[in-house]
Scaffold this motif. Structure first.
Motif, short mmCIF file in Angstrom:
data_model
loop_
_atom_site.label_atom_id
_atom_site.label_comp_id
_atom_site.label_asym_id
_atom_site.label_seq_id
_atom_site.Cartn_x
_atom_site.Cartn_y
_atom_site.Cartn_z
N TYR A 162 -33.31 21.53 52.24
CA TYR A 162 -34.18 22.69 52.43
C TYR A 162 -33.35 23.95 52.74
O TYR A 162 -32.30 23.87 53.38
N ASN A 163 -33.89 25.10 52.32
CA ASN A 163 -33.24 26.37 52.65
C ASN A 163 -33.93 27.03 53.84
O ASN A 163 -34.85 26.47 54.43
N SER A 164 -33.49 28.23 54.19
CA SER A 164 -34.00 28.91 55.39
C SER A 164 -35.45 29.36 55.25
O SER A 164 -36.08 29.73 56.24
N ASP A 165 -36.00 29.34 54.04
CA ASP A 165 -37.41 29.67 53.82
C ASP A 165 -38.29 28.44 53.93
O ASP A 165 -39.51 28.50 53.69
N GLY A 166 -37.69 27.29 54.26
CA GLY A 166 -38.46 26.06 54.38
C GLY A 166 -38.80 25.43 53.04
O GLY A 166 -39.67 24.56 52.96
N ILE A 167 -38.10 25.86 51.98
CA ILE A 167 -38.36 25.36 50.63
C ILE A 167 -37.39 24.24 50.29
O ILE A 167 -36.17 24.39 50.46
N MET A 168 -37.90 23.11 49.82
CA MET A 168 -37.03 22.05 49.33
C MET A 168 -36.53 22.47 47.95
O MET A 168 -37.30 22.51 47.00
N VAL A 191 -30.18 24.90 55.17
CA VAL A 191 -30.47 24.62 56.57
C VAL A 191 -30.38 23.15 56.93
O VAL A 191 -29.63 22.76 57.83
N ASN A 192 -31.14 22.29 56.26
CA ASN A 192 -31.13 20.89 56.66
C ASN A 192 -31.39 19.97 55.48
O ASN A 192 -31.89 20.40 54.43
N SER A 193 -31.02 18.71 55.65
CA SER A 193 -31.16 17.71 54.61
C SER A 193 -31.64 16.41 55.21
O SER A 193 -31.06 15.91 56.17
N LYS A 194 -32.73 15.86 54.66
CA LYS A 194 -33.24 14.56 55.08
C LYS A 194 -32.62 13.49 54.19
O LYS A 194 -32.70 13.57 52.97
N ARG A 195 -32.01 12.47 54.81
CA ARG A 195 -31.27 11.47 54.04
C ARG A 195 -31.79 10.06 54.31
O ARG A 195 -32.14 9.73 55.43
N ILE A 196 -31.78 9.28 53.25
CA ILE A 196 -32.09 7.85 53.35
C ILE A 196 -30.95 7.10 52.68
O ILE A 196 -30.57 7.41 51.55
N MET A 197 -30.39 6.10 53.37
CA MET A 197 -29.31 5.29 52.82
C MET A 197 -29.84 3.89 52.53
O MET A 197 -30.43 3.26 53.40
#
Length: 242
Positions: A213-219, A176-182
């Motif tokens: 994270y996946n669709s279950d909200g699990i990292m 679903v989504n990915s939090k990124r820091i550069m």
């Protein structure tokens, strides 16, 4: 509106733009023609085209149509707003990707690792070091941490091919989504060894750290990607909102 129809149209148009079926600066078929081709509603088509606009592939022009403005990069450009694998990025830009697994192991996250990965101490993970080549040049050194219970069955062979393909097509995971820091960080000995860097020329690396994270909200993944600074390139398409 069914997401599957919208996704299918978006991906097909995107592929046609990337492989030059629709040439640069050429107008795409008319809206009515595309509706007939894809047997879809007007709203579904407009949603797919709208995403292409956001991605920087096309530009809509009132009264004229939709123009292809996509130009492949001379070197791989990763997208900021999407979750895209190294292989997908390389293929999109017409380059030859190759991945080699340097290390594949399993262990429980310790207190120090918990601080930067986001996994609780004691979590069982797969740890993988992978070296990504573009046109036979080593460009990225990846340190991957995958939650073992979420990505069971992972192997070095899968890691050399495509982990995300395995997760999506075999384990049927929805990413679903990915939090990124550069960041820019000091070059390490392992960076210098595998990326063929001369410490006299470079003393730093471009580093992208991500929690996905996946669709279950699990990292299920923490990855640190260490890029050669002379080939580091992330791409975004900004749209001014008035």
């Amino acid at each position: 509106m069914p997401k599957s129809i919208y996704e299918t149209i978006y991906r097909d148009l995107k592929q046609k733009i990337e492989n030059n079926t629709f040439a640069y600066q050429e107008l795409l078929p008319s809206e009515n023609a595309l509706i007939q081709i894809y047997h879809c509603s007007r709203n579904t088509l407009r949603r797919a085209v709208g995403r292409l606009v956001t991605d920087g592939y096309v530009q809509t022009m009132q009264g004229k149509g939709v123009r292809n403005i996509y130009q492949p990069a001379q070197q791989t450009s990763f997208t900021i707003g999407e979750i895209e694998t190294f292989r997908e990025s390389a293929m999109r830009n017409g380059h030859k990707p190759l991945t080699k697994v340097l290390l594949f192991t399993e262990f429980a996250v310790n207190e120090k690792q918990a601080l930067y990965t986001g996994f609780p101490a004691g979590t069982d993970i797969y740890y993988i070091q992978r070296l990504h080549y573009l046109d036979n040049m080593p460009l990225i050194l990846n340190h991957n941490y995958f939650l073992r219970e979420a990505v069971h069955g992972l192997t070095p062979e899968i890691a050399e091919n495509s982990i995300y393909q395995y997760l999506e097509n075999t384990l049927h995971m929805t990413i679903v989504n990915s939090k990124r820091i550069m960041t820019v960080e000091k070059m390490t000995e392992i960076d210098e060894k595998y990326l063929n860097l001369n410490a006299g020329d470079y003393n730093c690396m471009a580093v992208v750290s991500s929690q996905t994270y996946n669709s279950d909200g699990i990292m299920f993944e923490y990855t640190q990607s260490r890029h050669r600074p002379d080939y580091f390139r992330f791409y975004d398409n900004a749209v001014r909102k008035i």
